[in-house]
Design a protein around this motif. Structure first.
Motif: not given
Length: 110
Positions: A59-70, A1-16
């Motif tokens: 959605s795509i920016n957050l790695g939620i590609g399937d919903f973004g495509k929809l 449903m979503f790309d956990k790797e993209v979310l992990k990278e965003l989490q590390e980049l944005l922190e709080d």
């Protein structure tokens, strides 16, 4: 449903600020998916395509590609004024949005 790797990278980049980003996305999802349904009901394809485009990008920016495509398919069908196709796609988008909201909330909002 979503790309956990993209979310992990965003989490590390944005922190709080990451949790705030997820909260904003979930709030937008809660508002914009019903808006799309209302615009479809009113045959307001211009507004529908704009809202679908907005959700697609977020959605795509957050790695939620399937919903973004929809959302991209909804945007395209709205631009082509294909009411039946829009209705069919929205019948999938609603339940997917609920699932996304639940999963993201469980993962990131404590």
């Amino acid at each position: 449903m979503f790309d956990k790797e993209v979310l992990k990278e965003l989490q590390e980049l944005l922190e709080d600020d990451f949790v705030g980003l997820i909260e904003i996305y979930l709030r937008d999802l809660k508002v914009k998916v019903p808006e799309m349904g209302q615009y479809a009901h009113n045959l307001d394809f211009e507004k529908l395509s704009k809202v679908a485009h907005s959700l697609k990008g977020a959605s795509i920016n957050l790695g939620i590609g399937d919903f973004g495509k929809l959302c991209g398919l909804i945007e395209q069908a709205a631009r082509q004024k294909k009411a039946e196709e829009v209705t069919q796609l929205l019948s999938v988008a609603g339940p997917q949005a609920i699932t996304l909201s639940t999963e993201l909330s469980l993962m990131y909002l404590k």
